[in-house]
Design a protein around this motif. Structure first.
Motif, PDB file in Angstrom:
ATOM      1  N   LEU A 160     -44.667 -49.144  60.856  1.00 43.22           N
ATOM      2  CA  LEU A 160     -45.793 -48.801  59.976  1.00 43.22           C
ATOM      3  C   LEU A 160     -46.678 -47.745  60.617  1.00 43.22           C
ATOM      4  O   LEU A 160     -46.753 -47.628  61.841  1.00 43.22           O
ATOM      5  N   LEU A 161     -47.371 -47.005  59.769  1.00 41.80           N
ATOM      6  CA  LEU A 161     -48.249 -45.931  60.230  1.00 41.80           C
ATOM      7  C   LEU A 161     -49.314 -45.727  59.155  1.00 41.80           C
ATOM      8  O   LEU A 161     -49.008 -45.681  57.966  1.00 41.80           O
ATOM      9  N   SER A 162     -50.572 -45.658  59.581  1.00 39.08           N
ATOM     10  CA  SER A 162     -51.671 -45.469  58.635  1.00 39.08           C
ATOM     11  C   SER A 162     -52.420 -44.191  58.987  1.00 39.08           C
ATOM     12  O   SER A 162     -52.485 -43.789  60.150  1.00 39.08           O
ATOM     13  N   ILE A 163     -52.962 -43.527  57.965  1.00 40.14           N
ATOM     14  CA  ILE A 163     -53.646 -42.254  58.169  1.00 40.14           C
ATOM     15  C   ILE A 163     -55.019 -42.313  57.509  1.00 40.14           C
ATOM     16  O   ILE A 163     -55.155 -42.756  56.365  1.00 40.14           O
ATOM     17  N   PHE A 164     -56.033 -41.888  58.262  1.00 42.91           N
ATOM     18  CA  PHE A 164     -57.411 -41.912  57.769  1.00 42.91           C
ATOM     19  C   PHE A 164     -58.080 -40.559  58.006  1.00 42.91           C
ATOM     20  O   PHE A 164     -57.870 -39.936  59.047  1.00 42.91           O
ATOM     21  N   ALA A 165     -58.906 -40.153  57.043  1.00 44.30           N
ATOM     22  CA  ALA A 165     -59.850 -39.055  57.283  1.00 44.30           C
ATOM     23  C   ALA A 165     -61.070 -39.661  57.941  1.00 44.30           C
ATOM     24  O   ALA A 165     -61.558 -40.696  57.488  1.00 44.30           O
ATOM     25  N   VAL A 166     -61.564 -39.042  59.000  1.00 44.75           N
ATOM     26  CA  VAL A 166     -62.744 -39.595  59.668  1.00 44.75           C
ATOM     27  C   VAL A 166     -63.844 -38.539  59.758  1.00 44.75           C
ATOM     28  O   VAL A 166     -63.579 -37.359  59.956  1.00 44.75           O
ATOM     29  N   GLY A 167     -65.075 -38.979  59.563  1.00 43.27           N
ATOM     30  CA  GLY A 167     -66.229 -38.103  59.734  1.00 43.27           C
ATOM     31  C   GLY A 167     -66.513 -37.210  58.548  1.00 43.27           C
ATOM     32  O   GLY A 167     -67.515 -36.509  58.523  1.00 43.27           O
ATOM     33  N   GLY A 168     -65.656 -37.219  57.550  1.00 46.73           N
ATOM     34  CA  GLY A 168     -65.822 -36.378  56.372  1.00 46.73           C
ATOM     35  C   GLY A 168     -64.488 -36.234  55.671  1.00 46.73           C
ATOM     36  O   GLY A 168     -63.472 -36.733  56.161  1.00 46.73           O
ATOM     37  N   PRO A 169     -64.460 -35.578  54.517  1.00 44.58           N
ATOM     38  CA  PRO A 169     -63.186 -35.421  53.808  1.00 44.58           C
ATOM     39  C   PRO A 169     -62.227 -34.551  54.629  1.00 44.58           C
ATOM     40  O   PRO A 169     -62.660 -33.707  55.412  1.00 44.58           O
ATOM     41  N   ALA A 170     -60.942 -34.774  54.448  1.00 43.54           N
ATOM     42  CA  ALA A 170     -59.914 -33.939  55.083  1.00 43.54           C
ATOM     43  C   ALA A 170     -59.118 -33.275  53.969  1.00 43.54           C
ATOM     44  O   ALA A 170     -58.684 -33.944  53.031  1.00 43.54           O
ATOM     45  N   THR A 171     -58.963 -31.966  54.066  1.00 44.58           N
ATOM     46  CA  THR A 171     -58.214 -31.239  53.026  1.00 44.58           C
ATOM     47  C   THR A 171     -57.002 -30.563  53.658  1.00 44.58           C
ATOM     48  O   THR A 171     -56.942 -30.361  54.868  1.00 44.58           O
ATOM     49  N   GLY A 172     -56.040 -30.213  52.794  1.00 41.76           N
ATOM     50  CA  GLY A 172     -54.817 -29.586  53.289  1.00 41.76           C
ATOM     51  C   GLY A 172     -54.050 -30.524  54.198  1.00 41.76           C
ATOM     52  O   GLY A 172     -53.494 -30.115  55.213  1.00 41.76           O
ATOM     53  N   VAL A 173     -54.018 -31.793  53.819  1.00 43.75           N
ATOM     54  CA  VAL A 173     -53.359 -32.790  54.668  1.00 43.75           C
ATOM     55  C   VAL A 173     -51.875 -32.858  54.321  1.00 43.75           C
ATOM     56  O   VAL A 173     -51.507 -32.987  53.151  1.00 43.75           O
ATOM     57  N   SER A 174     -51.034 -32.757  55.344  1.00 47.47           N
ATOM     58  CA  SER A 174     -49.620 -33.040  55.096  1.00 47.47           C
ATOM     59  C   SER A 174     -49.118 -34.062  56.095  1.00 47.47           C
ATOM     60  O   SER A 174     -49.584 -34.141  57.239  1.00 47.47           O
ATOM     61  N   LEU A 175     -48.221 -34.885  55.602  1.00 49.32           N
ATOM     62  CA  LEU A 175     -47.657 -35.975  56.410  1.00 49.32           C
ATOM     63  C   LEU A 175     -46.189 -36.076  56.051  1.00 49.32           C
ATOM     64  O   LEU A 175     -45.840 -36.367  54.896  1.00 49.32           O
ATOM     65  N   HIS A 176     -45.321 -35.808  57.025  1.00 48.96           N
ATOM     66  CA  HIS A 176     -43.881 -35.864  56.781  1.00 48.96           C
ATOM     67  C   HIS A 176     -43.214 -36.807  57.775  1.00 48.96           C
ATOM     68  O   HIS A 176     -43.680 -36.969  58.894  1.00 48.96           O
ATOM     69  N   GLY A 177     -42.110 -37.431  57.309  1.00 51.12           N
ATOM     70  CA  GLY A 177     -41.430 -38.417  58.143  1.00 51.12           C
ATOM     71  C   GLY A 177     -41.805 -39.820  57.729  1.00 51.12           C
ATOM     72  O   GLY A 177     -41.521 -40.786  58.436  1.00 51.12           O
ATOM     73  N   THR A 178     -42.462 -39.936  56.565  1.00 52.92           N
ATOM     74  CA  THR A 178     -42.901 -41.238  56.069  1.00 52.92           C
ATOM     75  C   THR A 178     -42.443 -41.425  54.632  1.00 52.92           C
ATOM     76  O   THR A 178     -42.129 -40.454  53.936  1.00 52.92           O
ATOM     77  N   LYS A 179     -42.420 -42.680  54.186  1.00 52.81           N
ATOM     78  CA  LYS A 179     -41.959 -42.996  52.832  1.00 52.81           C
ATOM     79  C   LYS A 179     -42.821 -42.297  51.784  1.00 52.81           C
ATOM     80  O   LYS A 179     -42.321 -41.685  50.847  1.00 52.81           O
ATOM     81  N   TRP A 180     -44.150 -42.408  51.952  1.00 51.92           N
ATOM     82  CA  TRP A 180     -45.066 -41.696  51.055  1.00 51.92           C
ATOM     83  C   TRP A 180     -45.519 -40.440  51.785  1.00 51.92           C
ATOM     84  O   TRP A 180     -46.290 -40.521  52.745  1.00 51.92           O
ATOM     85  N   GLN A 181     -45.011 -39.288  51.357  1.00 51.42           N
ATOM     86  CA  GLN A 181     -45.355 -38.025  52.012  1.00 51.42           C
ATOM     87  C   GLN A 181     -46.627 -37.460  51.393  1.00 51.42           C
ATOM     88  O   GLN A 181     -46.940 -37.719  50.233  1.00 51.42           O
ATOM     89  N   LEU A 182     -47.338 -36.695  52.160  1.00 48.84           N
ATOM     90  CA  LEU A 182     -48.496 -35.970  51.639  1.00 48.84           C
ATOM     91  C   LEU A 182     -48.241 -34.478  51.815  1.00 48.84           C
ATOM     92  O   LEU A 182     -47.696 -34.052  52.837  1.00 48.84           O
ATOM     93  N   ASP A 183     -48.598 -33.700  50.801  1.00 45.45           N
ATOM     94  CA  ASP A 183     -48.485 -32.251  50.893  1.00 45.45           C
ATOM     95  C   ASP A 183     -49.764 -31.636  50.347  1.00 45.45           C
ATOM     96  O   ASP A 183     -50.083 -31.811  49.172  1.00 45.45           O
ATOM     97  N   ASN A 184     -50.481 -30.965  51.216  1.00 41.63           N
ATOM     98  CA  ASN A 184     -51.729 -30.300  50.814  1.00 41.63           C
ATOM     99  C   ASN A 184     -52.657 -31.271  50.078  1.00 41.63           C
ATOM    100  O   ASN A 184     -53.285 -30.921  49.085  1.00 41.63           O
ATOM    101  N   ALA A 185     -52.724 -32.485  50.583  1.00 37.25           N
ATOM    102  CA  ALA A 185     -53.528 -33.525  49.946  1.00 37.25           C
ATOM    103  C   ALA A 185     -54.969 -33.501  50.471  1.00 37.25           C
ATOM    104  O   ALA A 185     -55.254 -32.911  51.515  1.00 37.25           O
ATOM    105  N   THR A 186     -55.848 -34.111  49.707  1.00 32.25           N
ATOM    106  CA  THR A 186     -57.225 -34.323  50.149  1.00 32.25           C
ATOM    107  C   THR A 186     -57.427 -35.819  50.345  1.00 32.25           C
ATOM    108  O   THR A 186     -57.091 -36.621  49.481  1.00 32.25           O
ATOM    109  N   LEU A 187     -57.945 -36.178  51.511  1.00 32.86           N
ATOM    110  CA  LEU A 187     -58.239 -37.587  51.797  1.00 32.86           C
ATOM    111  C   LEU A 187     -59.741 -37.754  51.954  1.00 32.86           C
ATOM    112  O   LEU A 187     -60.392 -36.994  52.671  1.00 32.86           O
ATOM    113  N   SER A 188     -60.290 -38.750  51.290  1.00 33.12           N
ATOM    114  CA  SER A 188     -61.700 -39.099  51.458  1.00 33.12           C
ATOM    115  C   SER A 188     -61.827 -40.081  52.613  1.00 33.12           C
ATOM    116  O   SER A 188     -60.948 -40.914  52.818  1.00 33.12           O
ATOM    117  N   PRO A 189     -62.949 -40.000  53.355  1.00 34.52           N
ATOM    118  CA  PRO A 189     -63.150 -41.004  54.407  1.00 34.52           C
ATOM    119  C   PRO A 189     -63.406 -42.397  53.841  1.00 34.52           C
ATOM    120  O   PRO A 189     -63.478 -43.361  54.591  1.00 34.52           O
TER     121      PRO A 189
END
Lengths: 224, 224
Positions: A160-189
């Motif tokens: 398992l692996l969890s991803i968090f935006a910290v200290g403020g929003p994170a934009t242009g987020v990509s995450l590969h190598g996981t079941k749920w991939q992110l591409d140019n996503a925005t994550l809210s803290p």
């Protein structure tokens, strides 16, 4: 994680409080400056490490350990107890000041969630932006990911692996190598949809265009 | 915390995972809608509570508990497991949707720091801005403080209290009733100087002009 790369300088910071898991020792870089924060001195000894530096307000280290530190070759740096910075922050500032490029923080975690939050907060501080920062806190590994520095994170398939935006929003987020991939996503803290993703291939690659991410891997379920 | 104020509607959200401390039960409002998130059903029963609502993807609730829930008067709301929102977020959204003004989240905490961070992240979400939000996670009480809503927090004198900016910087921060007071201060989400303040008078009063604060009180050391 050990490296003979001459452009890198490693620091391992051992925090006080609960004892870290003894199996963390084998995950630490071999050629690091060992910095003990206050009663982290005792925790370093538990891990079989000999601190090069002892730093803090010395309000929690055992008197026998403080005496041993003063007799040893370690540099002892003592602060007033009424300081604003925590021992964690003092240790991080010291590691930066001696030019460390790769910092690993080790904490037992324990029952004090306010302490844990204080450690996690400090990992993302701006002055560490040019360093690689990871941490072992309790039974989890934390990796800080910043804009311009994609992270390649070793992980067992199906862990398992969890991803968090910290200290403020994170934009242009990509995450590969996981079941749920992110591409140019925005994550809210303030969202937790990054919790409990599943690793499909290693290394997992994470990057962010703006903002700061923290990747958390529970060590108990197949990592590292 | 119980209240007969007709303008208030309380929700208690019981999360899954580790069992909460049984002594949390006496700290919960008496006239609340009880919302169990997935295997939080079993944790609600541990606390002696009868859920009014069961919500989640039902991937962790015991089959016997799910059957019992379906036979009971509780409303059962089931989501697909491949959802973006966590069970915590679903339960919070439900509590908002039925008009709850005061929300208390209960979690055992446990060994999964990624879960704990997911819960804390969700507490600060914007859609909860008109609600009073507190949480018991493991051995700590969390209180969310937002702009325009000063918080008055019961605390024993000499107990510990920590304050964090979450999701971004917090400005115009004041904190009274503690050894180290803050007046119109700015807190960064990446500093930990708010850790381990000491209560000098109760209630502690915290407010913020811009941003969101979380106050953490370790229950083990004299709180509440």
């Amino acid at each position: 994680m050990a490296s003979a790369n001459p452009n890198k300088k490693f620091a391992v910071i051992i925090l006080g409080g609960s004892e870290p898991r003894p199996d963390i020792a084998k995950l630490l870089p071999a050629d690091a400056v060992i910095v003990a924060a206050d009663s982290g001195w005792g925790n370093a000894r538990v891990l079989g490490l000999t601190p090069d530096v002892l730093i803090g307000d010395m309000d929690s280290i055992l008197p026998a350990d403080l005496a041993a530190a003063r007799r040893s070759d370690a540099t002892v740096i003592e602060f007033d107890a009424d300081k604003d910075a925590t021992d964690t922050e003092l240790a991080l500032t010291h590691a930066e000041s001696i030019g460390c490029t790769d910092i690993v923080v080790v904490s037992g975690g324990g029952d004090r969630l306010d302490h844990v939050l204080g450690i996690i907060a400090a990992l993302g501080r701006e002055s560490l932006a040019t360093c690689t920062v990871t941490a072992f806190i309790g039974s989890a590994r934390f990796t800080v990911v910043r804009a311009g520095s994609p992270a390649r994170i070793d992980a067992q398939v199906n862990s398992l692996l969890s991803i968090f935006a910290v200290g403020g929003p994170a934009t242009g987020v990509s995450l590969h190598g996981t079941k749920w991939q992110l591409d140019n996503a925005t994550l809210s803290p303030h969202e937790s949809r990054g919790v409990s993703n599943k690793v499909t291939s290693s290394p997992v690659v994470a990057q962010v265009a703006h903002g700061t991410l923290i990747i958390v891997q529970p060590l108990a379920v197949g990592n590292p």
